[in-house]
Design a protein around this motif. Sequence first.
Motif, PDB file in Angstrom:
ATOM      1  N   TYR A   1       0.756  -1.192   0.012  1.00 25.10           N
ATOM      2  CA  TYR A   1       0.046  -0.060  -0.100  1.00 25.10           C
ATOM      3  C   TYR A   1       1.015   1.387   0.082  1.00 25.10           C
ATOM      4  O   TYR A   1       1.838   1.215   0.775  1.00 25.10           O
ATOM      5  N   GLN A   2       0.452   2.072  -0.820  1.00 25.59           N
ATOM      6  CA  GLN A   2       1.242   3.506  -0.648  1.00 25.59           C
ATOM      7  C   GLN A   2       0.079   4.787  -0.952  1.00 25.59           C
ATOM      8  O   GLN A   2      -0.930   4.722  -1.939  1.00 25.59           O
ATOM      9  N   LYS A   3       0.096   5.571   0.068  1.00 25.12           N
ATOM     10  CA  LYS A   3      -0.924   6.659  -0.061  1.00 25.12           C
ATOM     11  C   LYS A   3      -0.613   7.730  -1.275  1.00 25.12           C
ATOM     12  O   LYS A   3       0.299   8.026  -1.412  1.00 25.12           O
ATOM     13  N   ILE A   4      -1.705   7.895  -2.111  1.00 23.82           N
ATOM     14  CA  ILE A   4      -1.682   9.021  -2.995  1.00 23.82           C
ATOM     15  C   ILE A   4      -2.128  10.133  -2.296  1.00 23.82           C
ATOM     16  O   ILE A   4      -3.209  10.417  -1.878  1.00 23.82           O
ATOM     17  N   ALA A   5      -1.473  11.422  -2.304  1.00 22.04           N
ATOM     18  CA  ALA A   5      -1.513  12.625  -1.434  1.00 22.04           C
ATOM     19  C   ALA A   5      -1.646  13.857  -2.543  1.00 22.04           C
ATOM     20  O   ALA A   5      -1.033  13.863  -3.689  1.00 22.04           O
ATOM     21  N   GLY A   6      -2.537  14.782  -2.397  1.00 23.94           N
ATOM     22  CA  GLY A   6      -2.686  15.911  -3.041  1.00 23.94           C
ATOM     23  C   GLY A   6      -1.818  17.214  -2.808  1.00 23.94           C
ATOM     24  O   GLY A   6      -0.717  16.960  -2.802  1.00 23.94           O
ATOM     25  N   LYS A   7      -2.346  18.245  -2.195  1.00 24.20           N
ATOM     26  CA  LYS A   7      -1.708  19.484  -1.804  1.00 24.20           C
ATOM     27  C   LYS A   7      -0.736  19.196  -0.667  1.00 24.20           C
ATOM     28  O   LYS A   7       0.108  19.874  -0.780  1.00 24.20           O
ATOM     29  N   TYR A   8      -1.318  18.324   0.311  1.00 25.36           N
ATOM     30  CA  TYR A   8      -0.255  18.203   1.327  1.00 25.36           C
ATOM     31  C   TYR A   8      -0.535  16.664   1.837  1.00 25.36           C
ATOM     32  O   TYR A   8      -1.523  16.080   1.233  1.00 25.36           O
ATOM     33  N   ASN A   9       0.018  16.194   2.618  1.00 31.14           N
ATOM     34  CA  ASN A   9       0.051  14.660   3.090  1.00 31.14           C
ATOM     35  C   ASN A   9      -1.388  14.237   3.735  1.00 31.14           C
ATOM     36  O   ASN A   9      -1.912  13.183   3.262  1.00 31.14           O
ATOM     37  N   ALA A  10      -1.975  15.321   4.261  1.00 33.89           N
ATOM     38  CA  ALA A  10      -3.295  14.861   4.751  1.00 33.89           C
ATOM     39  C   ALA A  10      -4.575  14.701   3.780  1.00 33.89           C
ATOM     40  O   ALA A  10      -5.493  14.422   4.152  1.00 33.89           O
ATOM     41  N   ASP A  11      -3.850  15.229   2.597  1.00 33.02           N
ATOM     42  CA  ASP A  11      -5.007  15.753   1.566  1.00 33.02           C
ATOM     43  C   ASP A  11      -5.024  14.176   0.796  1.00 33.02           C
ATOM     44  O   ASP A  11      -4.352  14.056  -0.535  1.00 33.02           O
ATOM     45  N   ALA A  12      -5.395  13.237   1.271  1.00 32.13           N
ATOM     46  CA  ALA A  12      -5.460  12.019   0.649  1.00 32.13           C
ATOM     47  C   ALA A  12      -6.465  11.725  -0.419  1.00 32.13           C
ATOM     48  O   ALA A  12      -7.661  12.098  -0.554  1.00 32.13           O
ATOM     49  N   LEU A  13      -5.654  11.250  -1.573  1.00 34.35           N
ATOM     50  CA  LEU A  13      -6.520  10.951  -2.952  1.00 34.35           C
ATOM     51  C   LEU A  13      -7.101   9.724  -3.177  1.00 34.35           C
ATOM     52  O   LEU A  13      -7.754   9.214  -3.898  1.00 34.35           O
ATOM     53  N   GLY A  14      -6.202   8.687  -2.512  1.00 33.88           N
ATOM     54  CA  GLY A  14      -6.500   7.295  -2.785  1.00 33.88           C
ATOM     55  C   GLY A  14      -5.216   6.231  -2.414  1.00 33.88           C
ATOM     56  O   GLY A  14      -4.305   7.013  -1.922  1.00 33.88           O
ATOM     57  N   TYR A  15      -4.947   5.207  -2.955  1.00 32.37           N
ATOM     58  CA  TYR A  15      -3.942   4.214  -2.654  1.00 32.37           C
ATOM     59  C   TYR A  15      -3.456   3.601  -4.017  1.00 32.37           C
ATOM     60  O   TYR A  15      -4.485   3.193  -4.667  1.00 32.37           O
ATOM     61  N   ILE A  16      -2.248   3.554  -3.996  1.00 29.81           N
ATOM     62  CA  ILE A  16      -1.642   2.454  -5.002  1.00 29.81           C
ATOM     63  C   ILE A  16      -1.717   1.137  -4.338  1.00 29.81           C
ATOM     64  O   ILE A  16      -0.952   0.968  -2.922  1.00 29.81           O
ATOM     65  N   LEU A  17      -2.001   0.195  -4.849  1.00 25.70           N
ATOM     66  CA  LEU A  17      -2.083  -1.185  -4.268  1.00 25.70           C
ATOM     67  C   LEU A  17      -1.308  -2.028  -5.383  1.00 25.70           C
ATOM     68  O   LEU A  17      -1.833  -2.233  -6.564  1.00 25.70           O
ATOM     69  N   ASN A  18      -0.056  -2.557  -5.147  1.00 23.20           N
ATOM     70  CA  ASN A  18       0.944  -3.423  -5.894  1.00 23.20           C
ATOM     71  C   ASN A  18       0.911  -4.642  -5.094  1.00 23.20           C
ATOM     72  O   ASN A  18       1.211  -4.941  -4.150  1.00 23.20           O
ATOM     73  N   ILE A  19       0.723  -5.664  -6.207  1.00 27.49           N
ATOM     74  CA  ILE A  19       0.689  -7.060  -5.685  1.00 27.49           C
ATOM     75  C   ILE A  19       2.121  -7.625  -6.405  1.00 27.49           C
ATOM     76  O   ILE A  19       2.508  -7.575  -7.307  1.00 27.49           O
ATOM     77  N   LEU A  20       2.999  -7.983  -5.214  1.00 28.20           N
ATOM     78  CA  LEU A  20       4.216  -8.434  -5.631  1.00 28.20           C
ATOM     79  C   LEU A  20       4.496  -9.936  -5.526  1.00 28.20           C
ATOM     80  O   LEU A  20       4.010 -10.525  -4.527  1.00 28.20           O
ATOM     81  N   VAL A  21       4.863 -10.633  -6.552  1.00 25.51           N
ATOM     82  CA  VAL A  21       5.277 -11.879  -6.702  1.00 25.51           C
ATOM     83  C   VAL A  21       6.573 -12.444  -6.900  1.00 25.51           C
ATOM     84  O   VAL A  21       7.323 -11.587  -7.320  1.00 25.51           O
ATOM     85  N   TRP A  22       6.970 -13.545  -6.299  1.00 28.53           N
ATOM     86  CA  TRP A  22       8.541 -14.042  -6.210  1.00 28.53           C
ATOM     87  C   TRP A  22       8.722 -14.863  -7.639  1.00 28.53           C
ATOM     88  O   TRP A  22       7.920 -15.705  -8.033  1.00 28.53           O
ATOM     89  N   ARG A  23       9.617 -14.156  -8.422  1.00 25.81           N
ATOM     90  CA  ARG A  23      10.008 -14.672  -9.656  1.00 25.81           C
ATOM     91  C   ARG A  23      11.364 -14.495  -9.975  1.00 25.81           C
ATOM     92  O   ARG A  23      11.962 -13.513  -9.829  1.00 25.81           O
ATOM     93  N   GLU A  24      12.013 -15.743 -10.235  1.00 26.46           N
ATOM     94  CA  GLU A  24      13.623 -15.589 -10.793  1.00 26.46           C
ATOM     95  C   GLU A  24      14.285 -14.929  -9.556  1.00 26.46           C
ATOM     96  O   GLU A  24      14.909 -14.038  -9.834  1.00 26.46           O
ATOM     97  N   ASN A  25      14.320 -15.336  -8.087  1.00 27.31           N
ATOM     98  CA  ASN A  25      14.899 -15.097  -7.171  1.00 27.31           C
ATOM     99  C   ASN A  25      14.755 -13.445  -6.874  1.00 27.31           C
ATOM    100  O   ASN A  25      15.684 -12.886  -6.276  1.00 27.31           O
ATOM    101  N   LYS A  26      13.521 -12.915  -7.032  1.00 26.24           N
ATOM    102  CA  LYS A  26      13.326 -11.555  -6.570  1.00 26.24           C
ATOM    103  C   LYS A  26      11.817 -11.396  -6.622  1.00 26.24           C
ATOM    104  O   LYS A  26      10.981 -12.077  -7.407  1.00 26.24           O
ATOM    105  N   PHE A  27      11.289 -10.286  -5.911  1.00 24.24           N
ATOM    106  CA  PHE A  27       9.847  -9.781  -6.038  1.00 24.24           C
ATOM    107  C   PHE A  27       9.596  -8.774  -7.378  1.00 24.24           C
ATOM    108  O   PHE A  27      10.366  -8.234  -7.523  1.00 24.24           O
ATOM    109  N   ILE A  28       8.686  -9.279  -8.142  1.00 22.02           N
ATOM    110  CA  ILE A  28       8.234  -8.222  -9.112  1.00 22.02           C
ATOM    111  C   ILE A  28       6.927  -7.904  -9.105  1.00 22.02           C
ATOM    112  O   ILE A  28       6.095  -8.541  -8.221  1.00 22.02           O
ATOM    113  N   LEU A  29       6.456  -6.754  -9.924  1.00 19.55           N
ATOM    114  CA  LEU A  29       5.108  -6.505  -9.941  1.00 19.55           C
ATOM    115  C   LEU A  29       4.372  -7.686 -10.604  1.00 19.55           C
ATOM    116  O   LEU A  29       4.385  -7.729 -11.778  1.00 19.55           O
ATOM    117  N   GLY A  30       3.302  -8.172  -9.843  1.00 19.44           N
ATOM    118  CA  GLY A  30       2.259  -9.011 -10.618  1.00 19.44           C
ATOM    119  C   GLY A  30       1.152  -8.309 -11.022  1.00 19.44           C
ATOM    120  O   GLY A  30       0.437  -8.533 -12.216  1.00 19.44           O
TER     121      GLY A  30
END
Length: 262
Positions: free
Chosen positions: A224-253
């Motif tokens: 989870y990573q928060k998307i902020a607007g004019k300032y940190n408390a100005d929350a606009l949403g969240y980035i949701l990244n699913i990470l999977v293990w492939r070839e000895n590292k985590f990649i974006l799934g």
Amino acid sequence: MEVAKCAYAHTIYRSFFYIKEKVMHHYYFMVNIGDPRIVSFAQGDVTGDGITDNVYLTGIRTQDSPFIQDITLVVQDGSKGSMTHIPLRDNAGYNPRLFLGDFTANRINDILISIDTGGSGAIMYHYMYSFVNNTPQLLFDYNLYNEAYKYEVTYKDNYKVEVISKVNNSKYTIDLSYKGADYLSEIYDENGKLKKPISGFVNPLSGLYPVDFDYNQVYELLAYQKIAGKYNADALGYILNILVWRENKFILGNQNVAIFGS
């Protein structure tokens, strides 16, 4: 990375220094605040020999505060009783905790460490270690994740915000109409045009959760990573990244943007 090994299982407890005072035939035990104590504990096979191991986080508690310093990963081999101490790069914060699970599909538990920083951005420290054959291997470091996953957040005309994820060159559009007249009038004119260019930002990693999306007893990571607007408390949403293990590292799934309902 310096790894110190101790011969006996009770070593970890010997590091906890107690002061005993006998007063009127009663015994009182006082913990020396400056000594390391167990702050989190989990059990599972992390070495791969099929025998349950003990996994600890130890740290030094701050007097009259929940803040913990010098947080260290300690693994006790279940068959030999030997101890391995693994120092963490960022090792101070709140509510340190452990999760054991298989993230690499080798049927052996990996060790996920999470520590709250206590900052206003809800930023957290996260590490993951493999400990197969009593050899620590760093699988995930939140610092490397934050360096790799970069974003641009730009206000657009007609009450929109554009979010660009650079790691996969994906673009998302957030509708700001729900924000209300007071908020929008500071940014847009009566025709929905920007009064001046405005950029937002995406916070560093603020949540990392083990989820078995495929029900195959192998966990993925939901970041989870928060998307902020004019300032940190100005929350606009969240980035949701699913990470999977492939070839000895985590990649974006997979990647999604979650927004707030109206």
